[in-house]
Design an enzyme around this catalytic site. Structure first.
Site, PDB file in Angstrom:
ATOM      1  N   GLY A  60       9.981  11.354   9.881  1.00 15.89           N
ATOM      2  CA  GLY A  60       9.509  10.494  10.966  1.00 15.89           C
ATOM      3  C   GLY A  60       8.326   9.711  10.441  1.00 15.89           C
TER       4      GLY A  60
ATOM      5  N   GLU B  34       0.841  -1.196   0.000  1.00 12.57           N
ATOM      6  CA  GLU B  34       0.000   0.000   0.000  1.00 12.57           C
ATOM      7  C   GLU B  34       0.878   1.250   0.000  1.00 12.57           C
ATOM      8  OE1 GLU B  34      -3.312   0.407  -0.417  1.00 12.57           O
ATOM      9  OE2 GLU B  34      -2.594   2.449  -0.508  1.00 12.57           O
TER      10      GLU B  34
ATOM     11  N   LYS C  11      11.024   2.887   9.888  1.00 13.99           N
ATOM     12  CA  LYS C  11      11.100   1.421  10.004  1.00 13.99           C
ATOM     13  C   LYS C  11      11.422   0.766   8.658  1.00 13.99           C
ATOM     14  CE  LYS C  11       6.274  -0.039   9.414  1.00 13.99           C
ATOM     15  NZ  LYS C  11       6.456  -0.773   8.168  1.00 13.99           N
TER      16      LYS C  11
ATOM     17  N   GLY D 129      13.174  20.081   6.440  1.00 12.04           N
ATOM     18  CA  GLY D 129      12.465  20.103   7.725  1.00 12.04           C
ATOM     19  C   GLY D 129      13.296  19.481   8.829  1.00 12.04           C
TER      20      GLY D 129
ATOM     21  N   ARG E 247       3.841   8.052  15.586  1.00  4.89           N
ATOM     22  CA  ARG E 247       4.946   7.089  15.512  1.00  4.89           C
ATOM     23  C   ARG E 247       6.212   7.742  14.925  1.00  4.89           C
ATOM     24  NH1 ARG E 247       1.643   2.038  12.996  1.00  4.89           N
ATOM     25  NH2 ARG E 247       0.427   3.748  12.104  1.00  4.89           N
TER      26      ARG E 247
ATOM     27  N   CYS F 278       6.240   4.886   8.672  1.00  4.52           N
ATOM     28  CA  CYS F 278       6.802   4.081   7.582  1.00  4.52           C
ATOM     29  C   CYS F 278       8.284   4.311   7.324  1.00  4.52           C
ATOM     30  CB  CYS F 278       6.017   4.338   6.302  1.00  4.52           C
ATOM     31  SG  CYS F 278       4.343   3.684   6.402  1.00  4.52           S
TER      32      CYS F 278
ATOM     33  N   LYS G 115       7.890  -1.738  -2.815  1.00  3.93           N
ATOM     34  CA  LYS G 115       7.462  -0.926  -1.671  1.00  3.93           C
ATOM     35  C   LYS G 115       8.664  -0.389  -0.886  1.00  3.93           C
ATOM     36  CE  LYS G 115       5.062   0.936   1.524  1.00  3.93           C
ATOM     37  NZ  LYS G 115       4.342   2.179   1.308  1.00  3.93           N
TER      38      LYS G 115
ATOM     39  N   GLU H 217      -0.924   8.977   5.050  1.00  6.16           N
ATOM     40  CA  GLU H 217      -1.847   9.413   6.085  1.00  6.16           C
ATOM     41  C   GLU H 217      -2.160  10.888   5.865  1.00  6.16           C
ATOM     42  OE1 GLU H 217      -0.219   8.409   9.942  1.00  6.16           O
ATOM     43  OE2 GLU H 217       0.039   6.337   9.313  1.00  6.16           O
TER      44      GLU H 217
HETATM   45  N1  LIG Z   1       0.403   3.944   8.084  1.00  2.58           N
HETATM   46  C1  LIG Z   1       0.721   4.180   6.818  1.00  2.58           C
HETATM   47  O1  LIG Z   1       0.684   5.309   6.327  1.00  2.58           O
HETATM   48  C2  LIG Z   1       1.115   3.043   5.901  1.00  2.58           C
HETATM   49  C3  LIG Z   1       1.219   3.254   4.523  1.00  2.58           C
HETATM   50  C4  LIG Z   1       1.568   2.204   3.698  1.00  2.58           C
HETATM   51  C5  LIG Z   1       1.829   0.949   4.248  1.00  2.58           C
HETATM   52  N2  LIG Z   1       1.746   0.758   5.601  1.00  2.58           N
HETATM   53  C6  LIG Z   1       1.992  -0.590   6.120  1.00  2.58           C
HETATM   54  O2  LIG Z   1       0.744  -1.180   6.444  1.00  2.58           O
HETATM   55  C7  LIG Z   1       0.874  -2.021   7.592  1.00  2.58           C
HETATM   56  C8  LIG Z   1      -0.118  -1.604   8.655  1.00  2.58           C
HETATM   57  O3  LIG Z   1       0.203  -0.305   9.091  1.00  2.58           O
HETATM   58  P1  LIG Z   1      -0.793   0.561   9.979  1.00  2.58           P
HETATM   59  O4  LIG Z   1      -0.190   1.894  10.110  1.00  2.58           O
HETATM   60  O5  LIG Z   1      -2.180   0.435   9.430  1.00  2.58           O
HETATM   61  O6  LIG Z   1      -0.704  -0.257  11.379  1.00  2.58           O
HETATM   62  P2  LIG Z   1      -1.577  -0.067  12.685  1.00  2.58           P
HETATM   63  O7  LIG Z   1      -0.683  -0.425  13.815  1.00  2.58           O
HETATM   64  O8  LIG Z   1      -2.269   1.253  12.659  1.00  2.58           O
HETATM   65  O9  LIG Z   1      -2.731  -1.187  12.561  1.00  2.58           O
HETATM   66  C9  LIG Z   1      -2.520  -2.552  12.658  1.00  2.58           C
HETATM   67  C10 LIG Z   1      -3.799  -3.185  13.207  1.00  2.58           C
HETATM   68  O10 LIG Z   1      -3.718  -4.603  13.092  1.00  2.58           O
HETATM   69  C11 LIG Z   1      -4.339  -5.187  14.224  1.00  2.58           C
HETATM   70  N3  LIG Z   1      -3.887  -6.592  14.330  1.00  2.58           N
HETATM   71  C12 LIG Z   1      -2.639  -7.055  14.565  1.00  2.58           C
HETATM   72  N4  LIG Z   1      -2.628  -8.407  14.522  1.00  2.58           N
HETATM   73  C13 LIG Z   1      -3.891  -8.805  14.231  1.00  2.58           C
HETATM   74  C14 LIG Z   1      -4.521 -10.067  14.037  1.00  2.58           C
HETATM   75  N5  LIG Z   1      -3.828 -11.208  14.102  1.00  2.58           N
HETATM   76  N6  LIG Z   1      -5.833 -10.096  13.763  1.00  2.58           N
HETATM   77  C15 LIG Z   1      -6.540  -8.956  13.697  1.00  2.58           C
HETATM   78  N7  LIG Z   1      -6.002  -7.723  13.846  1.00  2.58           N
HETATM   79  C16 LIG Z   1      -4.707  -7.654  14.114  1.00  2.58           C
HETATM   80  C17 LIG Z   1      -3.916  -4.282  15.362  1.00  2.58           C
HETATM   81  O11 LIG Z   1      -4.774  -4.431  16.484  1.00  2.58           O
HETATM   82  C18 LIG Z   1      -4.047  -2.900  14.693  1.00  2.58           C
HETATM   83  O12 LIG Z   1      -5.335  -2.366  14.857  1.00  2.58           O
HETATM   84  C19 LIG Z   1       2.336  -1.906   8.023  1.00  2.58           C
HETATM   85  O13 LIG Z   1       3.071  -2.965   7.470  1.00  2.58           O
HETATM   86  C20 LIG Z   1       2.769  -0.593   7.416  1.00  2.58           C
HETATM   87  O14 LIG Z   1       4.155  -0.563   7.149  1.00  2.58           O
HETATM   88  C21 LIG Z   1       1.378   1.775   6.433  1.00  2.58           C
END
Ligand SMILES: NC(=O)c1ccc[n+]([C@@H]2O[C@H](COP(=O)([O-])OP(=O)(O)OC[C@H]3O[C@@H](n4cnc5c(N)ncnc54)[C@H](O)[C@@H]3O)[C@@H](O)[C@H]2O)c1
Length: 439
Positions: A260, A151, A266, A256, A331, A263, A207, A155
């Site tokens: 942070g 993805e 990490k 800036g 984060r 994404c 990605k 945000e």
């Molecule tokens: N946040 C971003 O902008 C973004 C953008 C692109 C990709 N990503 C990737 O997407 C992934 C998710 O990121 P996020 O920011 O949404 O994480 P997040 O921590 O906000 O959400 C993860 C959710 O998964 C749930 N969870 C964990 N294990 C579970 C299980 N076994 N069954 C059901 N629910 C479960 C947690 O309770 C939590 O609500 C990561 O790998 C991240 O790198 C994030």
């Protein structure tokens, strides 16, 4: 088409809501009972502009629901998405795949008819194959395929990014899985958004390569900014002049306080780790990680200079704590480095953020939360602009300067100019990659 979405965080919830808006039947499942209770009440656990209305619309239409029960979510689903967190593993920088593998095992135990298991989480190359092995071992009778569908949403602009993507990346091993994925994304395909179909490993690599490249671009301009300060150049003009070159582009060239967020930190660490494991060191990415830490440290030095060499006994107003505007995500936000340095140095810190207080309170002990920038700045010795929320872009600087004990500003997002600060009556102003002044 029925889809199950595992994980209702920033990615899972947005993806689930948007897929339901495409017309699919989506069941979102999470382990966290508080999140599911909130979602069932129609409340969105995160701040993401527009998400509440789109969610309500699709729940109302009967296409979107939430549950703690994975079995109920998977029942009859043609695709199950894994959108759980992949944070940095303690100690070695590797992506922690505990949640992804746990989700894969749960799917294996629950599914009983053909399903495509799609990993949307950002995962190291080879993870989709590990998911496949895990599921095959746990449930040898299950007919399934795996797909990688990283993805790219941002945000704060997540719905638009999901609905109008630059591209969708899909890694598959066969036509059967490709067809299921094509059906899921048909509305985007019909609107001619590019769908890049690859093998599993390339999709996973795209990605990390994309995120590491963007982190590199930001870090590059941050390093150039430091040099601009020494040689008397203005990084805003430098960025503009560089960005007009079509080969470079103007995005991610805003200097800036260091990158942070959930994404870049990490994902750069994970890519560096993958390189080490394969004896192909990712030297550029490793340098980016190091330089970004230096950038953050340089911000502390800037604040120290403006405070006359010590934070002790000073009152500092910090505007913005989230890692960027239009999100409540804290984060790896630069505020988590800067504010503890201020508090640790003996400063009294007052802060305000349009959405960050809920998350920030636990992460930033000893900070006084104020309702608006004007109250935060009252009697302060230093004003720090840390996150460029729109609310902080058109402040009445004269009003602020008048109520401060010492009107000094660290503009770490280059929102204002030396002229603005002088006219408003500030006695000192510093920003990023541009000349400041101190009277
Ligand atoms: N946040 C971003 O902008 C973004 C953008 C692109 C990709 N990503 C990737 O997407 C992934 C998710 O990121 P996020 O920011 O949404 O994480 P997040 O921590 O906000 O959400 C993860 C959710 O998964 C749930 N969870 C964990 N294990 C579970 C299980 N076994 N069954 C059901 N629910 C479960 C947690 O309770 C939590 O609500 C990561 O790998 C991240 O790198 C994030």
């Amino acid at each position: 088409m029925k889809i199950a979405m595992i994980g209702t965080g920033y990615v899972g919830l947005v993806s689930g809501v948007c897929f339901s808006d495409f017309g699919h039947e989506v069941v979102c499942v999470d382990k966290d009972p508080n999140k599911i209770e909130m979602l069932e009440r129609g409340e969105v656990p995160i701040y993401e502009p527009g998400l509440d209305a789109l969610m309500a619309k699709n729940v109302e239409a009967g296409r979107l629901s939430f549950t703690l029960d994975l079995e109920q979510a998977i029942e009859g689903a043609e695709a199950v998405f894994i959108a759980v967190g992949t944070p940095t593993r303690r100690g070695d920088g590797h992506a922690d795949l505990t949640y992804v593998m746990a989700a894969a095992e749960e799917i294996a135990r629950t599914a009983n008819e053909y399903v495509v298991i799609v990993t949307k989480s950002t995962v190291p190359v080879g993870t989709n194959r590990r998911v496949k092995d895990t599921v095959s071992k746990a449930n040898p009778a299950l007919d399934f395929d795996v797909a990688s569908n990283p993805e790219f949403l941002r945000e704060g602009a997540a719905i638009d990014d999901f609905m109008k993507p630059d591209r969708v990346v899909v890694g598959v091993e066969n036509d059967r899985a490709a067809e299921v994925m094509a059906n899921i994304y048909r509305p985007l395909y019909l609107r001619e958004y590019p769908i890049v179909t690859t093998d599993l490993e390339s999709a996973e690599m795209i990605k990390y390569a994309a995120n590491a490249f963007l982190a590199t671009k930001i870090t590059f301009i941050n390093e150039i900014a430091a040099l601009c300060e020494k040689v008397g150049a203005d990084v805003k003009q430098v960025s503009k002049g560089m960005g007009m070159d079509g080969r470079i582009g103007n995005k991610f060239l805003h200097a800036g306080p260091g990158y942070g967020g959930s994404c870049f930190p990490k994902d750069t660490k994970a890519l560096a780790r993958i390189g080490q494991e394969h004896a192909v060191p990712m030297q550029i990415t490793e340098a980016v990680i190091k330089v970004n830490e230096e950038v953050k440290r340089r911000m502390i030095d800037k604040l120290l200079d403006l405070c006359g060499g010590s934070f002790n006994g000073k009152t500092v107003a910090v505007l913005g704590v989230t890692f960027k505007p239009n999100t409540d995500d804290m984060r790896d936000a630069p505020s988590l480095t800067l504010i503890p340095a201020l508090v640790g140095g003996g400063a009294k810190v007052r802060t305000c953020d349009p959405q960050g207080q809920h998350e920030g309170e636990a992460l930033l002990p000893g900070v006084h939360w104020m309702d608006d920038p004007y109250t935060a700045a009252q009697d302060a010795d230093l004003l720090v602009i840390l996150t460029e929320w729109n609310e902080f872009r058109a402040l009445d600087l004269s009003k602020i300067a008048q109520t401060m004990a010492a009107p000094r500003m660290a503009d770490l997002r280059n929102v204002y100019t030396v002229k603005d600060a002088r006219q408003a009556g500030f006695e000192a102003y510093d920003s990023i990659g541009r000349e400041g002044f101190a009277e």
